[in-house]
Design an enzyme around this catalytic site. Structure first.
Site, PDB file in Angstrom:
ATOM      1  CG  HIS A  99     -21.931  27.266 -10.299  1.00 31.52           C
ATOM      2  ND1 HIS A  99     -21.993  26.518  -9.481  1.00 31.52           N
ATOM      3  CD2 HIS A  99     -22.496  28.123 -10.696  1.00 31.52           C
ATOM      4  CE1 HIS A  99     -22.961  26.687  -9.220  1.00 31.52           C
ATOM      5  NE2 HIS A  99     -23.262  27.994 -10.072  1.00 31.52           N
ATOM      6  CG  HIS A 101     -22.573  32.244 -12.614  1.00 32.27           C
ATOM      7  ND1 HIS A 101     -23.726  31.332 -13.172  1.00 32.27           N
ATOM      8  CD2 HIS A 101     -22.127  31.716 -11.704  1.00 32.27           C
ATOM      9  CE1 HIS A 101     -24.304  31.838 -11.986  1.00 32.27           C
ATOM     10  NE2 HIS A 101     -23.405  31.262 -11.114  1.00 32.27           N
TER      11      HIS A 101
HETATM   12  P1  5GP Z   1     -25.975  29.581  -8.835  1.00 22.30           P
HETATM   13  O1  5GP Z   1     -27.194  30.687  -8.280  1.00 22.30           O
HETATM   14  O2  5GP Z   1     -25.820  28.429  -7.974  1.00 22.30           O
HETATM   15  O3  5GP Z   1     -24.818  30.476  -8.922  1.00 22.30           O
HETATM   16  O4  5GP Z   1     -26.202  29.321 -10.095  1.00 22.30           O
HETATM   17  C1  5GP Z   1     -27.048  28.554 -10.218  1.00 22.30           C
HETATM   18  C2  5GP Z   1     -26.530  27.893 -11.571  1.00 22.30           C
HETATM   19  O5  5GP Z   1     -27.069  27.416 -12.672  1.00 22.30           O
HETATM   20  C3  5GP Z   1     -27.586  29.458 -12.303  1.00 22.30           C
HETATM   21  O6  5GP Z   1     -27.712  30.325 -13.240  1.00 22.30           O
HETATM   22  C4  5GP Z   1     -28.992  27.812 -13.362  1.00 22.30           C
HETATM   23  O7  5GP Z   1     -29.238  28.605 -14.344  1.00 22.30           O
HETATM   24  C5  5GP Z   1     -28.061  27.337 -13.953  1.00 22.30           C
HETATM   25  N1  5GP Z   1     -28.716  25.990 -14.143  1.00 22.30           N
HETATM   26  C6  5GP Z   1     -29.213  25.432 -12.506  1.00 22.30           C
HETATM   27  N2  5GP Z   1     -29.542  23.641 -13.214  1.00 22.30           N
HETATM   28  C7  5GP Z   1     -29.215  23.825 -14.877  1.00 22.30           C
HETATM   29  C8  5GP Z   1     -29.205  22.387 -15.206  1.00 22.30           C
HETATM   30  O8  5GP Z   1     -29.685  21.599 -15.167  1.00 22.30           O
HETATM   31  N3  5GP Z   1     -28.737  22.836 -16.587  1.00 22.30           N
HETATM   32  C9  5GP Z   1     -27.526  24.231 -16.040  1.00 22.30           C
HETATM   33  N4  5GP Z   1     -26.601  23.978 -17.527  1.00 22.30           N
HETATM   34  N5  5GP Z   1     -28.111  25.429 -15.637  1.00 22.30           N
HETATM   35  C10 5GP Z   1     -28.251  25.201 -14.794  1.00 22.30           C
END
Ligand code: 5GP
Ligand code: ZN
Length: 138
Positions: A99, A101
């Protein structure tokens, strides 16, 4: 992948606040709104992160970035956008479905501090490292 949160969002098993969808890509708001409008862009097909991503998937995912960035600026009144990707645990990845951001930024202050620390450049080391990495690009 049935145990992947984002695959479950793609299938509709878990709800999300979606803002854009096409055949290959889904875009929805992050549940942790680091800044207002904090958005996630994901490929519908599971892959782990950028290190694991095909060029085709990257084209699809990154291809929608400008229109989403423009929509976020219009909708939130943001003064700028940061694009962040965390690939692997060492980089802060917590959800192992790739993903991007998109973080709207606000000049008046939004509580987010992303800074690259300036240091004295070692041009010899930089050139050597560039050569080494260049050999690994295929
Ligand atoms: P990472 O730290 O892997 O780059 O980001 C994962 C992101 O996914 C985090 O910012 C977290 O808030 C988001 N996230 C985790 N679970 C969910 C969910 O069930 N729904 C949504 N919309 N975002 C999620
Ligand atoms: Zn997944």
């Amino acid at each position: 992948m049935t145990d992947c949160i984002f695959c479950q969002i793609v299938s509709g098993a878990i709800p999300s606040s979606q803002i854009y969808e096409d055949e290959k890509v889904l875009v929805f708001l992050d549940i942790t709104q680091v800044t207002p409008g904090h958005t996630l862009i994901i490929p519908k097909q599971h892959c782990k992160n950028l290190i694991d991503m095909s060029a085709d998937t990257a084209r699809q995912v990154f291809g929608v970035v400008p229109k989403l960035a423009q929509a976020l600026v219009k909708a939130t009144g943001a003064d700028g956008i940061n694009l962040i990707n965390n690939s692997e645990e060492a980089a802060g990845q917590t959800v192992f479905h790739a993903h991007i951001h998109l973080l709207p930024r606000f000049a008046a202050g939004d509580g987010l501090d992303i800074r690259f620390v300036q240091n004295e450049p070692d041009f010899g080391k930089i050139a050597e490292l560039a050569k080494h990495i260049q050999q690994e690009v295929n």
